[in-house]
Write an enzyme that holds these catalytic residues in place. Sequence first.
Site, PDB file in Angstrom:
ATOM      1  N   ARG A 146      53.415  52.587 -14.396  1.00  0.00           N
ATOM      2  CA  ARG A 146      54.232  53.312 -13.645  1.00  0.00           C
ATOM      3  C   ARG A 146      55.557  52.605 -13.503  1.00  0.00           C
ATOM      4  O   ARG A 146      55.484  51.449 -13.198  1.00  0.00           O
ATOM      5  CB  ARG A 146      53.527  53.842 -12.596  1.00  0.00           C
ATOM      6  CG  ARG A 146      52.299  54.570 -12.738  1.00  0.00           C
ATOM      7  CD  ARG A 146      51.798  54.928 -11.347  1.00  0.00           C
ATOM      8  NE  ARG A 146      50.235  55.786 -11.399  1.00  0.00           N
ATOM      9  CZ  ARG A 146      49.118  55.148 -11.437  1.00  0.00           C
ATOM     10  NH1 ARG A 146      49.036  53.804 -11.388  1.00  0.00           N
ATOM     11  NH2 ARG A 146      48.005  56.019 -11.495  1.00  0.00           N
ATOM     12  N   LYS A 170      48.018  52.744  -7.787  1.00  0.00           N
ATOM     13  CA  LYS A 170      47.818  53.698  -6.289  1.00  0.00           C
ATOM     14  C   LYS A 170      46.562  53.511  -5.906  1.00  0.00           C
ATOM     15  O   LYS A 170      45.553  52.866  -6.458  1.00  0.00           O
ATOM     16  CB  LYS A 170      47.761  55.194  -7.078  1.00  0.00           C
ATOM     17  CG  LYS A 170      49.160  55.843  -7.415  1.00  0.00           C
ATOM     18  CD  LYS A 170      48.938  57.182  -7.828  1.00  0.00           C
ATOM     19  CE  LYS A 170      50.198  57.780  -8.270  1.00  0.00           C
ATOM     20  NZ  LYS A 170      50.148  59.304  -8.835  1.00  0.00           N
ATOM     21  N   HIS A 241      59.185  57.857 -16.321  1.00  0.00           N
ATOM     22  CA  HIS A 241      57.617  57.897 -16.894  1.00  0.00           C
ATOM     23  C   HIS A 241      57.652  58.014 -18.420  1.00  0.00           C
ATOM     24  O   HIS A 241      56.743  57.862 -18.896  1.00  0.00           O
ATOM     25  CB  HIS A 241      56.788  58.718 -16.195  1.00  0.00           C
ATOM     26  CG  HIS A 241      56.307  57.844 -14.564  1.00  0.00           C
ATOM     27  ND1 HIS A 241      56.294  56.381 -14.623  1.00  0.00           N
ATOM     28  CD2 HIS A 241      55.928  58.414 -13.516  1.00  0.00           C
ATOM     29  CE1 HIS A 241      55.733  56.423 -13.434  1.00  0.00           C
ATOM     30  NE2 HIS A 241      55.783  57.550 -12.781  1.00  0.00           N
ATOM     31  N   ARG A 244      55.899  55.333 -20.361  1.00  0.00           N
ATOM     32  CA  ARG A 244      54.466  55.428 -19.898  1.00  0.00           C
ATOM     33  C   ARG A 244      53.783  56.649 -20.671  1.00  0.00           C
ATOM     34  O   ARG A 244      52.594  56.304 -21.091  1.00  0.00           O
ATOM     35  CB  ARG A 244      54.232  55.518 -18.470  1.00  0.00           C
ATOM     36  CG  ARG A 244      52.778  55.919 -17.837  1.00  0.00           C
ATOM     37  CD  ARG A 244      52.758  55.820 -16.444  1.00  0.00           C
ATOM     38  NE  ARG A 244      51.611  56.422 -15.894  1.00  0.00           N
ATOM     39  CZ  ARG A 244      50.404  55.517 -15.404  1.00  0.00           C
ATOM     40  NH1 ARG A 244      50.423  54.050 -16.077  1.00  0.00           N
ATOM     41  NH2 ARG A 244      49.407  56.174 -15.060  1.00  0.00           N
ATOM     42  N   HIS A 267      44.064  55.304 -14.048  1.00  0.00           N
ATOM     43  CA  HIS A 267      43.698  56.759 -13.398  1.00  0.00           C
ATOM     44  C   HIS A 267      42.174  56.337 -12.692  1.00  0.00           C
ATOM     45  O   HIS A 267      41.515  56.052 -13.530  1.00  0.00           O
ATOM     46  CB  HIS A 267      43.902  57.569 -14.635  1.00  0.00           C
ATOM     47  CG  HIS A 267      45.045  57.924 -15.163  1.00  0.00           C
ATOM     48  ND1 HIS A 267      45.059  58.518 -16.472  1.00  0.00           N
ATOM     49  CD2 HIS A 267      46.279  57.942 -14.686  1.00  0.00           C
ATOM     50  CE1 HIS A 267      46.395  58.867 -16.690  1.00  0.00           C
ATOM     51  NE2 HIS A 267      47.101  58.572 -15.495  1.00  0.00           N
ATOM     52  N   TYR A 276      46.549  63.749 -22.092  1.00  0.00           N
ATOM     53  CA  TYR A 276      47.219  63.238 -23.234  1.00  0.00           C
ATOM     54  C   TYR A 276      46.646  63.721 -24.519  1.00  0.00           C
ATOM     55  O   TYR A 276      47.157  63.593 -25.482  1.00  0.00           O
ATOM     56  CB  TYR A 276      47.234  61.601 -23.182  1.00  0.00           C
ATOM     57  CG  TYR A 276      47.961  61.097 -21.895  1.00  0.00           C
ATOM     58  CD1 TYR A 276      49.462  61.269 -22.176  1.00  0.00           C
ATOM     59  CD2 TYR A 276      47.774  60.657 -20.922  1.00  0.00           C
ATOM     60  CE1 TYR A 276      50.376  61.084 -20.994  1.00  0.00           C
ATOM     61  CE2 TYR A 276      48.396  60.443 -19.816  1.00  0.00           C
ATOM     62  CZ  TYR A 276      49.855  60.333 -19.786  1.00  0.00           C
ATOM     63  OH  TYR A 276      50.667  59.942 -18.907  1.00  0.00           O
TER      64      TYR A 276
END
Length: 295
Positions: A146, A170, A241, A244, A267, A276
Amino acid sequence: MEDKIQQFLTYLTVERGLAQNTIISYALDLKQFKAFCCRRQVVQVNRVERNLVLNYLLELKKTGRSSATISRHMAALKAYCRFLVDEQVLDSDPMANLESPGLQKKLPGVLAQDEVEKLLDQPRIGNTGGLRDKAMLELMYATGMRVSELLTLDLHHVDCEHGYVRCTGKGSKERIIPVGTIARNFLLEYLGRGRPKILGGKVENALFLNMRGQRLTRQGFWKIIKKYALEAGITKIITPHTLRHSFATHLLENGADLRALQEMLGHADITTTQIYTHLTQSKLREVYNKHHPRA
């Protein structure tokens, strides 16, 4: 109600360790929900019921809010109501089993592999700024980080000898991502002759710097990638992004394992990574329609 919202935000920060941007987003959404409750003369948090929540979501829809916005508000309310139940403020969860009707995840925009090549060929590595940009964009496409993760990297997070980078994503979760040879070589060149010139004798831990020798900001990165996209003649909408998303899509197109991709992207839930697969399936359909004689 205000006190409970503040307690909830503190809980997200201290116990859940959520990113500051997420906290700010939740705070704004809950502030709007509180204003709605006040208009309905509901000022006590223990009076938050399912019908109230449904009417609030209906109001968002009537005022023309996008599906993505409504979905975000629902996520904030779900987390808040679970917190209130755990704190025994509410006897039951008014958001339980409440789904987002008709909301679909928006597929992220990606570049084709030749477009990525054009973009990465734009920085002029003969000058200091261009060398920094080349190393930065190559590293981002090589790792799928990110933008926030890329720009918070410090020197000790990168191991060029063994070819990996350690970043914090995150929820303050740390992960290790391999770095390819091309990105590693440009990173070494930037560290050897680019970064020292930018610093001019100053001391700074940040890996990527602006021309004043300070940590590069998200806004600075945004201007850089937009400039190179324009120079490369790319007409698609570019976001911070984009590289990414392109990294993830190109890996899947070339046979990467979904679980491995989930780990590299950081994730928490594989369903986030699965978005994706929709992109690669769209690509397969495009190829089929173009080349099959009876398509």
